[in-house]
Design a protein around this motif. Sequence first.
Motif, PDB file in Angstrom:
ATOM      1  N   SER A  66       0.785  -1.301   0.029  1.00 44.24           N
ATOM      2  CA  SER A  66      -0.061   0.000  -0.041  1.00 44.24           C
ATOM      3  C   SER A  66       0.800   1.273  -0.032  1.00 44.24           C
ATOM      4  N   GLY A  67       2.181   1.114   0.822  1.00 44.64           N
ATOM      5  CA  GLY A  67       2.839   2.207   0.512  1.00 44.64           C
ATOM      6  C   GLY A  67       3.548   2.570  -0.719  1.00 44.64           C
ATOM      7  N   LEU A  68       3.928   1.720  -1.427  1.00 45.03           N
ATOM      8  CA  LEU A  68       4.492   1.979  -2.624  1.00 45.03           C
ATOM      9  C   LEU A  68       3.283   2.496  -3.681  1.00 45.03           C
ATOM     10  N   ALA A  69       2.199   1.861  -3.471  1.00 47.68           N
ATOM     11  CA  ALA A  69       1.064   2.351  -4.508  1.00 47.68           C
ATOM     12  C   ALA A  69       0.640   3.895  -4.074  1.00 47.68           C
ATOM     13  N   LEU A  70       0.742   4.242  -2.996  1.00 44.27           N
ATOM     14  CA  LEU A  70       0.541   5.545  -2.453  1.00 44.27           C
ATOM     15  C   LEU A  70       1.661   6.355  -2.977  1.00 44.27           C
ATOM     16  N   ILE A  71       2.906   6.192  -2.623  1.00 44.58           N
ATOM     17  CA  ILE A  71       4.028   6.904  -3.238  1.00 44.58           C
ATOM     18  C   ILE A  71       3.828   7.313  -4.643  1.00 44.58           C
ATOM     19  N   HIS A  72       3.388   6.250  -5.427  1.00 40.76           N
ATOM     20  CA  HIS A  72       2.953   6.441  -6.951  1.00 40.76           C
ATOM     21  C   HIS A  72       1.965   7.254  -7.086  1.00 40.76           C
ATOM     22  N   LEU A  73       0.681   7.237  -6.264  1.00 40.28           N
ATOM     23  CA  LEU A  73      -0.325   7.883  -6.611  1.00 40.28           C
ATOM     24  C   LEU A  73      -0.224   9.502  -6.129  1.00 40.28           C
ATOM     25  N   GLN A  74       0.582   9.632  -5.398  1.00 42.86           N
ATOM     26  CA  GLN A  74       0.812  10.896  -4.637  1.00 42.86           C
ATOM     27  C   GLN A  74       1.859  11.690  -5.516  1.00 42.86           C
ATOM     28  N   GLY A  75       2.760  11.095  -6.308  1.00 47.51           N
ATOM     29  CA  GLY A  75       3.650  11.656  -7.192  1.00 47.51           C
ATOM     30  C   GLY A  75       5.095  11.709  -6.446  1.00 47.51           C
ATOM     31  N   TYR A  76       5.203  11.119  -5.262  1.00 51.09           N
ATOM     32  CA  TYR A  76       6.611  11.264  -4.721  1.00 51.09           C
ATOM     33  C   TYR A  76       7.458  10.332  -5.366  1.00 51.09           C
ATOM     34  N   ALA A  77       8.937  10.682  -5.171  1.00 48.12           N
ATOM     35  CA  ALA A  77       9.896   9.869  -5.733  1.00 48.12           C
ATOM     36  C   ALA A  77      10.261   8.913  -4.673  1.00 48.12           C
ATOM     37  N   LEU A  78      10.701   7.670  -5.378  1.00 46.01           N
ATOM     38  CA  LEU A  78      10.973   6.502  -4.253  1.00 46.01           C
ATOM     39  C   LEU A  78      12.269   6.856  -3.399  1.00 46.01           C
ATOM     40  N   THR A  79      12.866   7.986  -3.867  1.00 42.84           N
ATOM     41  CA  THR A  79      14.189   8.084  -3.225  1.00 42.84           C
ATOM     42  C   THR A  79      14.163   9.459  -2.442  1.00 42.84           C
ATOM     43  N   GLU A  80      12.829   9.877  -2.196  1.00 44.23           N
ATOM     44  CA  GLU A  80      12.603  10.954  -1.107  1.00 44.23           C
ATOM     45  C   GLU A  80      13.340  10.661   0.135  1.00 44.23           C
ATOM     46  N   PRO A  81      14.233  11.682   1.011  1.00 42.52           N
ATOM     47  CA  PRO A  81      15.075  10.958   1.836  1.00 42.52           C
ATOM     48  C   PRO A  81      14.274  10.690   2.995  1.00 42.52           C
ATOM     49  N   TRP A  82      13.036  11.211   3.246  1.00 39.38           N
ATOM     50  CA  TRP A  82      12.247  10.510   4.506  1.00 39.38           C
ATOM     51  C   TRP A  82      11.537   9.318   4.086  1.00 39.38           C
ATOM     52  N   LEU A  83      11.462   8.906   2.838  1.00 37.53           N
ATOM     53  CA  LEU A  83      11.016   7.484   2.518  1.00 37.53           C
ATOM     54  C   LEU A  83      12.073   6.525   2.615  1.00 37.53           C
ATOM     55  N   VAL A  84      13.574   7.061   2.120  1.00 38.54           N
ATOM     56  CA  VAL A  84      14.582   6.107   2.215  1.00 38.54           C
ATOM     57  C   VAL A  84      14.986   5.725   3.789  1.00 38.54           C
ATOM     58  N   ALA A  85      14.680   7.004   4.538  1.00 40.05           N
ATOM     59  CA  ALA A  85      14.891   6.566   6.059  1.00 40.05           C
ATOM     60  C   ALA A  85      13.782   5.663   6.535  1.00 40.05           C
ATOM     61  N   ALA A  86      12.474   5.603   5.852  1.00 39.41           N
ATOM     62  CA  ALA A  86      11.289   4.791   6.277  1.00 39.41           C
ATOM     63  C   ALA A  86      11.675   3.212   6.101  1.00 39.41           C
ATOM     64  N   TYR A  87      12.225   3.298   4.678  1.00 35.32           N
ATOM     65  CA  TYR A  87      12.627   1.859   4.116  1.00 35.32           C
ATOM     66  C   TYR A  87      13.749   1.233   5.012  1.00 35.32           C
ATOM     67  N   VAL A  88      14.638   2.120   5.716  1.00 39.52           N
ATOM     68  CA  VAL A  88      15.875   1.555   6.183  1.00 39.52           C
ATOM     69  C   VAL A  88      15.190   1.265   7.573  1.00 39.52           C
ATOM     70  N   LEU A  89      14.293   1.848   8.212  1.00 37.86           N
ATOM     71  CA  LEU A  89      13.816   1.639   9.347  1.00 37.86           C
ATOM     72  C   LEU A  89      12.792   0.288   9.327  1.00 37.86           C
ATOM     73  N   TYR A 147       6.239   5.967  11.978  1.00 36.49           N
ATOM     74  CA  TYR A 147       4.833   6.668  11.910  1.00 36.49           C
ATOM     75  C   TYR A 147       5.315   8.337  11.816  1.00 36.49           C
ATOM     76  N   ALA A 148       6.319   8.717  12.602  1.00 37.30           N
ATOM     77  CA  ALA A 148       6.734   9.957  12.659  1.00 37.30           C
ATOM     78  C   ALA A 148       7.250  10.454  11.379  1.00 37.30           C
ATOM     79  N   LEU A 149       7.935   9.540  10.549  1.00 30.30           N
ATOM     80  CA  LEU A 149       8.348  10.117   9.229  1.00 30.30           C
ATOM     81  C   LEU A 149       7.100  10.189   7.904  1.00 30.30           C
ATOM     82  N   MET A 150       6.185   9.339   8.479  1.00 31.01           N
ATOM     83  CA  MET A 150       4.953   9.503   7.415  1.00 31.01           C
ATOM     84  C   MET A 150       4.142  10.460   7.872  1.00 31.01           C
ATOM     85  N   VAL A 151       3.999  10.960   8.907  1.00 39.66           N
ATOM     86  CA  VAL A 151       3.365  12.289   9.281  1.00 39.66           C
ATOM     87  C   VAL A 151       3.922  13.484   9.069  1.00 39.66           C
ATOM     88  N   ALA A 152       5.266  13.698   9.177  1.00 37.06           N
ATOM     89  CA  ALA A 152       6.089  14.877   9.131  1.00 37.06           C
ATOM     90  C   ALA A 152       6.578  14.959   7.689  1.00 37.06           C
TER      91      ALA A 152
END
Length: 156
Positions: A66-89, A147-152
């Motif tokens: 669902s996260g990857l689909a939302l990234i695509h639908l919302q137009g974010y790059a997969l490499t946004e720093p906050w997303l990369v941090a979320a992947y690592v976590l 959660y903090a990354l997703m919200v902020a």
Amino acid sequence: MTAHLILKIAHILSGAVLFGTGAGIAFFMLRAHMTKDPRTIASVGRMVVLADFVFTSTAVVIQPLSGLALIHLQGYALTEPWLVAAYVLYVLIGVCWLPVVWIQWRMTRLAEQAARDGASLPPLYHRLFMAWFALGWPAFAGVIAVYALMVAKPVF
């Protein structure tokens, strides 16, 4: 209802299940452990292992899909720093969670054996409990950080 809304609801609910089931499992395993009663630990352990399998594993699959689909639908790059941090976590959480599942299963088997034998919990059970406890903290903190990354959605 739009695809975006459905995905967002699925993502939020699976995150809640992931966090809530993890917190609930930790609470019940800890409370069972504190009784020092092998029968109680075995009984609670069986429920915890089942809950992890049914709820946590399902949420672990739904979250990235669902996260990857939302990234695509919302137009974010997969490499946004906050997303990369979320992947690592998310990977860190998984690295902690996978052994915890096995440890819970093993602790349950040891408690079942002790209950059958009318014996105390073996030293291996206590070592496994310490590992289970130690691995739970970074996983729990990691979920809160995601959660903090997703919200902020911070800019690094």
